[in-house]
Motif scaffolding. Structure first.
Motif, PDB file in Angstrom:
ATOM      1  N   ALA A 120       0.837  -1.193   0.000  1.00 24.11           N
ATOM      2  CA  ALA A 120       0.000   0.000   0.000  1.00 24.11           C
ATOM      3  C   ALA A 120       0.871   1.241   0.000  1.00 24.11           C
ATOM      4  N   ASN A 121       0.243   2.367  -0.326  1.00 24.83           N
ATOM      5  CA  ASN A 121       0.988   3.624  -0.300  1.00 24.83           C
ATOM      6  C   ASN A 121       1.648   3.858   1.059  1.00 24.83           C
ATOM      7  N   ASP A 122       2.873   4.385   1.019  1.00 22.09           N
ATOM      8  CA  ASP A 122       3.630   4.791   2.220  1.00 22.09           C
ATOM      9  C   ASP A 122       4.001   3.611   3.125  1.00 22.09           C
ATOM     10  N   THR A 123       4.063   2.433   2.571  1.00 20.92           N
ATOM     11  CA  THR A 123       4.551   1.273   3.320  1.00 20.92           C
ATOM     12  C   THR A 123       5.690   0.643   2.520  1.00 20.92           C
ATOM     13  N   GLU A 124       6.627   0.024   3.214  1.00 21.07           N
ATOM     14  CA  GLU A 124       7.814  -0.522   2.569  1.00 21.07           C
ATOM     15  C   GLU A 124       7.596  -1.958   2.140  1.00 21.07           C
ATOM     16  N   ALA A 125       8.279  -2.325   1.074  1.00 21.76           N
ATOM     17  CA  ALA A 125       8.264  -3.706   0.601  1.00 21.76           C
ATOM     18  C   ALA A 125       9.663  -4.075   0.137  1.00 21.76           C
ATOM     19  N   VAL A 126      10.031  -5.317   0.329  1.00 25.75           N
ATOM     20  CA  VAL A 126      11.337  -5.802  -0.115  1.00 25.75           C
ATOM     21  C   VAL A 126      11.325  -5.913  -1.638  1.00 25.75           C
ATOM     22  N   ILE A 127      12.395  -5.493  -2.254  1.00 26.15           N
ATOM     23  CA  ILE A 127      12.502  -5.610  -3.714  1.00 26.15           C
ATOM     24  C   ILE A 127      12.913  -7.029  -4.062  1.00 26.15           C
ATOM     25  N   THR A 128      11.935  -7.840  -4.391  1.00 26.69           N
ATOM     26  CA  THR A 128      12.173  -9.218  -4.784  1.00 26.69           C
ATOM     27  C   THR A 128      10.891  -9.768  -5.399  1.00 26.69           C
ATOM     28  N   LYS A 129      10.938 -10.971  -5.867  1.00 23.49           N
ATOM     29  CA  LYS A 129       9.767 -11.595  -6.490  1.00 23.49           C
ATOM     30  C   LYS A 129       8.670 -11.818  -5.455  1.00 23.49           C
ATOM     31  N   ASN A 130       7.455 -11.436  -5.823  1.00 25.06           N
ATOM     32  CA  ASN A 130       6.298 -11.631  -4.943  1.00 25.06           C
ATOM     33  C   ASN A 130       5.668 -12.976  -5.275  1.00 25.06           C
ATOM     34  N   THR A 131       5.934 -13.976  -4.452  1.00 23.37           N
ATOM     35  CA  THR A 131       5.487 -15.341  -4.758  1.00 23.37           C
ATOM     36  C   THR A 131       3.985 -15.520  -4.590  1.00 23.37           C
ATOM     37  N   SER A 132       3.322 -14.540  -3.980  1.00 25.32           N
ATOM     38  CA  SER A 132       1.868 -14.665  -3.803  1.00 25.32           C
ATOM     39  C   SER A 132       1.113 -14.219  -5.046  1.00 25.32           C
ATOM     40  N   LEU A 133       1.810 -13.641  -6.009  1.00 29.66           N
ATOM     41  CA  LEU A 133       1.168 -13.170  -7.225  1.00 29.66           C
ATOM     42  C   LEU A 133       1.415 -14.143  -8.368  1.00 29.66           C
ATOM     43  N   THR A 134       0.418 -14.245  -9.223  1.00 32.16           N
ATOM     44  CA  THR A 134       0.582 -15.024 -10.445  1.00 32.16           C
ATOM     45  C   THR A 134       1.009 -14.091 -11.565  1.00 32.16           C
ATOM     46  N   GLY A 135       1.441 -14.658 -12.639  1.00 35.20           N
ATOM     47  CA  GLY A 135       1.888 -13.844 -13.760  1.00 35.20           C
ATOM     48  C   GLY A 135       3.401 -13.837 -13.861  1.00 35.20           C
ATOM     49  N   ALA A 136       3.886 -13.356 -14.979  1.00 34.80           N
ATOM     50  CA  ALA A 136       5.314 -13.390 -15.274  1.00 34.80           C
ATOM     51  C   ALA A 136       6.084 -12.455 -14.350  1.00 34.80           C
ATOM     52  N   GLN A 137       7.041 -12.998 -13.640  1.00 41.28           N
ATOM     53  CA  GLN A 137       7.955 -12.225 -12.808  1.00 41.28           C
ATOM     54  C   GLN A 137       9.367 -12.796 -12.970  1.00 41.28           C
ATOM     55  N   GLY A 138      10.318 -11.942 -12.853  1.00 38.56           N
ATOM     56  CA  GLY A 138      11.698 -12.402 -12.890  1.00 38.56           C
ATOM     57  C   GLY A 138      12.141 -12.921 -11.527  1.00 38.56           C
ATOM     58  N   ASP A 139      13.361 -13.443 -11.483  1.00 39.71           N
ATOM     59  CA  ASP A 139      13.976 -13.915 -10.240  1.00 39.71           C
ATOM     60  C   ASP A 139      15.342 -13.258 -10.085  1.00 39.71           C
ATOM     61  N   TRP A 140      15.720 -12.999  -8.831  1.00 42.97           N
ATOM     62  CA  TRP A 140      17.099 -12.608  -8.576  1.00 42.97           C
ATOM     63  C   TRP A 140      18.012 -13.778  -8.956  1.00 42.97           C
ATOM     64  N   VAL A 141      19.174 -13.478  -9.516  1.00 39.75           N
ATOM     65  CA  VAL A 141      20.159 -14.498  -9.812  1.00 39.75           C
ATOM     66  C   VAL A 141      21.546 -13.892  -9.606  1.00 39.75           C
ATOM     67  N   VAL A 142      22.416 -14.637  -8.952  1.00 37.45           N
ATOM     68  CA  VAL A 142      23.796 -14.198  -8.745  1.00 37.45           C
ATOM     69  C   VAL A 142      24.564 -14.468 -10.032  1.00 37.45           C
ATOM     70  N   SER A 143      24.996 -13.399 -10.684  1.00 39.64           N
ATOM     71  CA  SER A 143      25.629 -13.540 -12.000  1.00 39.64           C
ATOM     72  C   SER A 143      27.140 -13.668 -11.922  1.00 39.64           C
ATOM     73  N   ALA A 144      27.743 -13.181 -10.841  1.00 38.66           N
ATOM     74  CA  ALA A 144      29.202 -13.273 -10.683  1.00 38.66           C
ATOM     75  C   ALA A 144      29.534 -13.221  -9.205  1.00 38.66           C
ATOM     76  N   TRP A 145      30.533 -13.998  -8.786  1.00 40.46           N
ATOM     77  CA  TRP A 145      30.920 -14.015  -7.382  1.00 40.46           C
ATOM     78  C   TRP A 145      32.353 -14.505  -7.257  1.00 40.46           C
ATOM     79  N   SER A 146      32.993 -14.142  -6.138  1.00 42.84           N
ATOM     80  CA  SER A 146      34.393 -14.511  -5.937  1.00 42.84           C
ATOM     81  C   SER A 146      34.543 -15.781  -5.114  1.00 42.84           C
ATOM     82  N   THR A 147      33.705 -15.984  -4.141  1.00 41.15           N
ATOM     83  CA  THR A 147      33.874 -17.135  -3.247  1.00 41.15           C
ATOM     84  C   THR A 147      32.649 -18.049  -3.244  1.00 41.15           C
ATOM     85  N   THR A 148      31.482 -17.513  -2.940  1.00 38.44           N
ATOM     86  CA  THR A 148      30.266 -18.329  -2.921  1.00 38.44           C
ATOM     87  C   THR A 148      29.069 -17.480  -3.292  1.00 38.44           C
ATOM     88  N   ALA A 149      28.167 -18.071  -4.092  1.00 36.99           N
ATOM     89  CA  ALA A 149      26.955 -17.363  -4.505  1.00 36.99           C
ATOM     90  C   ALA A 149      25.877 -17.416  -3.440  1.00 36.99           C
TER      91      ALA A 149
END
Length: 373
Positions: free
Chosen positions: A225-254
């Protein structure tokens, strides 16, 4: 009688024609004076020069002037002591007994041992300079030049309170710098030297970096809702096309980045360069207006940075409507082990429609983390 016998005796050396004895006292010696051609008595305190092949002193000799030794001077079973002032042995060694100093090529030594020139140390294996307390009871540390036959290395050894002297710093034959002991002291190729504070030895660490992107052009969908915070990530409660976070490069562990929760857990205390960029869009764009968008960076429950967009037009007409904006947070942050870093957003729109994060050209979220110290 077979010879001449006389009972006359010499009672005084002055009776001899070539002897001149005056003011005689105990322990005087007889010395020939070539200038006068006479033998004369001298006290044991000799004020003139003595030129002799061997000068042997059985007890104590006080020399009030200059003792010049041409050749080798040997002192056996006893000490050679300078009692007063400055004594110089030739033009090289100077001993200042008043200030307890020795100088080499320094007529007036400014320190206990003062050398004007080069010092050469020789020895097999380790050649050391040891540092002790004033009583010589325990060692403060040492400098070591080690040569095992394959090349030399310079070592600094130091002592912690209550501990023995151990190797702390090394420069080897090729100039590599080592810290501590053992083979690991030189680190590995590409390692970064990291301070661990004044109470711990610095350490070599592999450079740390982590880059996180989104798998597709499908956006994250935010329904807060307006003026409330949400984490920037995929909302699993919603249907429809959404992307996923993916670790594209790392030095030790993803796995340091949780792609579901959209959060990073710090693997080691340090200073990190953290950057997040994201594009925000109204959904659907034709019926909504972005009035205010905030993006936050959180460490646990504490906000550590934010970026904000505010629409100053205050109009919902088609020509003025702002339906997309890109925000970025970049900075250096001190992060402790196991701290959790998370990106959040807060919206105010003209309706309660969804907010899309990403999904536009060049607007997909990018999360990058690099340790710098």
């Amino acid at each position: 009688m077979s010879g001449i016998y006389s009972t006359n005796k010499i009672k005084n050396l002055n009776q001899l024609n070539d002897v001149d004895i005056t003011d005689i006292s105990n322990n005087d010696i007889i010395q020939y004076n070539a200038s006068s051609g006479l033998w004369e008595n001298k006290s044991d305190f000799i004020t003139d020069e003595i030129d002799c092949r061997v000068l042997r002193v059985s007890e104590t000799a006080d020399i009030g002037g200059r003792l010049a030794v041409v050749g080798v001077a040997s002192f056996v079973d006893d000490e050679f002591i300078f009692q007063n002032g400055v004594s110089d042995l030739g033009d090289t060694l100077y001993i200042d007994n008043v200030n307890n100093r020795v100088g080499i090529n320094k007529a007036v030594p400014e320190e206990d041992f003062d050398v004007d020139g080069n010092i050469q140390l020789a020895g097999a294996g380790d050649v050391k300079i040891n540092f002790y307390d004033s009583t010589g009871d325990y060692s403060h540390g040492k400098l070591v030049m080690n040569d095992s036959g394959t090349g030399s290395e310079f070592q600094v050894h130091a002592r912690e309170v209550g501990s023995a002297v151990t190797q702390k710093f090394t420069i080897n034959k090729v100039g590599a710098i080592g810290l501590g002991q053992g083979e690991e002291k030189f680190g590995t190729s590409g390692s970064v030297l990291t301070s661990n504070g004044e109470s711990f030895l610095p350490s070599w660490n592999a450079p740390y970096y982590l880059n996180v992107t989104k798998t597709s052009t499908d956006p994250f969908r935010i329904t807060n809702a307006n003026d409330t915070e949400a984490v920037i990530t995929k909302n699993t409660s919603l249907t429809g096309a959404q992307g996923d976070w993916v670790v594209s490069a790392w030095s030790t562990t993803a796995s340091d980045f949780n792609t579901t929760a959209g959060e990073w857990t710090c693997p080691k205390t340090g200073i990190y360069h953290i950057s997040i960029r994201a594009g925000f869009f109204t959904d659907p764009a034709s019926s909504d207006t972005l009035e205010r968008i905030k993006m936050f960076l959180y460490n646990g429950s504490t906000e550590i940075a934010q970026s904000i967009f505010l629409d100053t037009y205050g109009s919902s007409s088609t020509s003025d409507r702002i339906t997309s904006v890109s925000l970025q947070i970049t900075g250096l942050f001190s992060v402790d082990l196991n701290d959790v870093i998370q990106a959040r957003c807060e919206k105010r729109t003209s309706s309660t429609n969804q907010l899309k994060v990403g999904g536009g050209s060049g607007a997909d979220p990018q999360f990058s983390i690099h340790r710098v110290a």
